[in-house]
Motif scaffolding. Structure first.
Motif, PDB file in Angstrom:
ATOM      1  N   ILE A   5       0.939  -1.059   0.199  1.00 54.00           N
ATOM      2  CA  ILE A   5      -0.020  -0.092   0.073  1.00 54.00           C
ATOM      3  C   ILE A   5       0.827   1.216   0.036  1.00 54.00           C
ATOM      4  CG2 ILE A   5      -1.506   1.322   1.358  1.00 54.00           C
ATOM      5  CD1 ILE A   5      -2.605  -1.525   2.575  1.00 54.00           C
ATOM      6  N   ARG A   6       0.470   1.971  -1.093  1.00 59.89           N
ATOM      7  CA  ARG A   6       1.574   3.398  -1.073  1.00 59.89           C
ATOM      8  C   ARG A   6       0.965   4.495  -0.294  1.00 59.89           C
ATOM      9  NH1 ARG A   6       1.635   5.303  -5.778  1.00 59.89           N
ATOM     10  NH2 ARG A   6       3.833   5.819  -6.024  1.00 59.89           N
ATOM     11  N   VAL A   7       1.607   4.959   0.759  1.00 56.43           N
ATOM     12  CA  VAL A   7       1.159   5.932   1.503  1.00 56.43           C
ATOM     13  C   VAL A   7       1.847   7.411   1.391  1.00 56.43           C
ATOM     14  CG1 VAL A   7       0.930   6.339   4.051  1.00 56.43           C
ATOM     15  CG2 VAL A   7       0.701   4.055   3.365  1.00 56.43           C
ATOM     16  N   LEU A   8       1.188   8.323   1.325  1.00 60.89           N
ATOM     17  CA  LEU A   8       1.804   9.639   1.483  1.00 60.89           C
ATOM     18  C   LEU A   8       1.384  10.160   2.721  1.00 60.89           C
ATOM     19  CD1 LEU A   8       2.994  12.362  -0.096  1.00 60.89           C
ATOM     20  CD2 LEU A   8       0.542  12.782  -0.676  1.00 60.89           C
ATOM     21  N   ILE A   9       2.611  11.000   3.490  1.00 65.19           N
ATOM     22  CA  ILE A   9       2.477  11.257   4.798  1.00 65.19           C
ATOM     23  C   ILE A   9       2.247  12.808   4.773  1.00 65.19           C
ATOM     24  CG2 ILE A   9       3.469  11.470   7.092  1.00 65.19           C
ATOM     25  CD1 ILE A   9       4.561   8.558   6.692  1.00 65.19           C
ATOM     26  N   CYS A  10       1.301  13.444   5.309  1.00 65.02           N
ATOM     27  CA  CYS A  10       1.093  15.000   4.991  1.00 65.02           C
ATOM     28  C   CYS A  10       1.182  15.605   6.450  1.00 65.02           C
ATOM     29  CB  CYS A  10      -0.077  15.486   4.551  1.00 65.02           C
ATOM     30  SG  CYS A  10      -0.072  14.563   2.690  1.00 65.02           S
ATOM     31  N   GLU A  11       2.019  16.004   7.026  1.00 66.68           N
ATOM     32  CA  GLU A  11       2.082  16.474   8.585  1.00 66.68           C
ATOM     33  C   GLU A  11       3.163  17.374   8.561  1.00 66.68           C
ATOM     34  OE1 GLU A  11       2.416  17.244  12.299  1.00 66.68           O
ATOM     35  OE2 GLU A  11       0.818  15.687  11.749  1.00 66.68           O
TER      36      GLU A  11
END
Length: 227
Positions: A5-11
């Motif tokens: 699962i390809r995850v993009l982290i926005c924080e």
């Protein structure tokens, strides 16, 4: 072998962002494909990288997480992203706006790592992450904001005309925060029947997931917080 699962982290907080990377990287079915420190970066990265799930903070500089979510998953978006909002619920008063903007669900920032990973998997499968208990908290916390301006709106009429009587009953129970098992018990029907009704509701109303069904029920006045 199934692709991760390809995850993009926005924080915006680097320490938190690094923590997410560490958590997801520990699981073979997860792959962090990018990071973003503000909402504008998040939108650009999501459009460029096409991740399976975007993990989105709400309070970010330049462009907040709500507007970023709307641009990625809101009404009219041709290829909406799957957005999981991770926020501090007892401080942040914008969770409902994030769900209305198109988020598929949300978790608290103090959620245990394993639960966070399971949440991403749930969103990646195309399911919503709106636990019944959280729905009840949401209703209580945003009671005034959930009141529709016009309960005779065309949108409400459309819902009433489109759904069968039993489907309307199931939608009302969904909006009240009941789980499928609780709905089955209350309406005296089987769990599989409830799942079938939920699927029909989403298809008939062209809704992506359970979250959108709950939001629509309140927006149209089909259900009110006092119910």
């Amino acid at each position: 072998m199934t692709a991760p699962i390809r995850v993009l982290i926005c924080e915006d907080q680097e320490l938190v962002r690094t923590g997410y990377v560490t958590v997801f990287s520990a699981y073979p079915d997860m792959a962090v494909v990018g990071e973003a420190a503000d909402g504008r970066e998040a939108v650009a990265a999501a459009r460029r990288l096409r991740p399976d799930v975007v993990v989105m903070d709400i309070r970010m500089p330049v462009l907040d997480g709500i507007e970023a979510t709307r641009l990625l998953a809101g009404p009219g978006v041709e290829a909406p992203s799957k957005v999981l909002v991770v926020t501090t619920f007892n401080v942040d008063r914008y969770v409902y706006d994030a769900l209305r903007a198109g988020a598929s669900g949300f978790l608290l920032k103090d959620t245990p790592p394993a639960r966070l990973v399971d949440g991403v998997r749930t969103i990646a499968r195309g399911e919503s992450l709106l636990a019944p208990a959280v729905t009840r908290d949401l209703i209580g916390h945003f009671a005034e904001r959930l009141r529709p301006a016009d309960t005779t709106s065309p949108a409400r009429d459309h819902v009433v005309r489109t759904l069968a009587r039993r489907e309307l009953e199931v939608l009302e129970q969904l909006a009240a925060g009941l789980s499928n098992a609780e709905i089955a018990e209350k309406l005296v029907i089987s769990l599989e029947t409830v799942k079938t009704y939920v699927s029909r509701i989403l298809t008939k109303l062209d809704l992506r997931d359970r979250v959108q069904a709950v939001v629509l029920a309140y927006q149209t006045g089909l259900v009110t917080p006092t119910d």
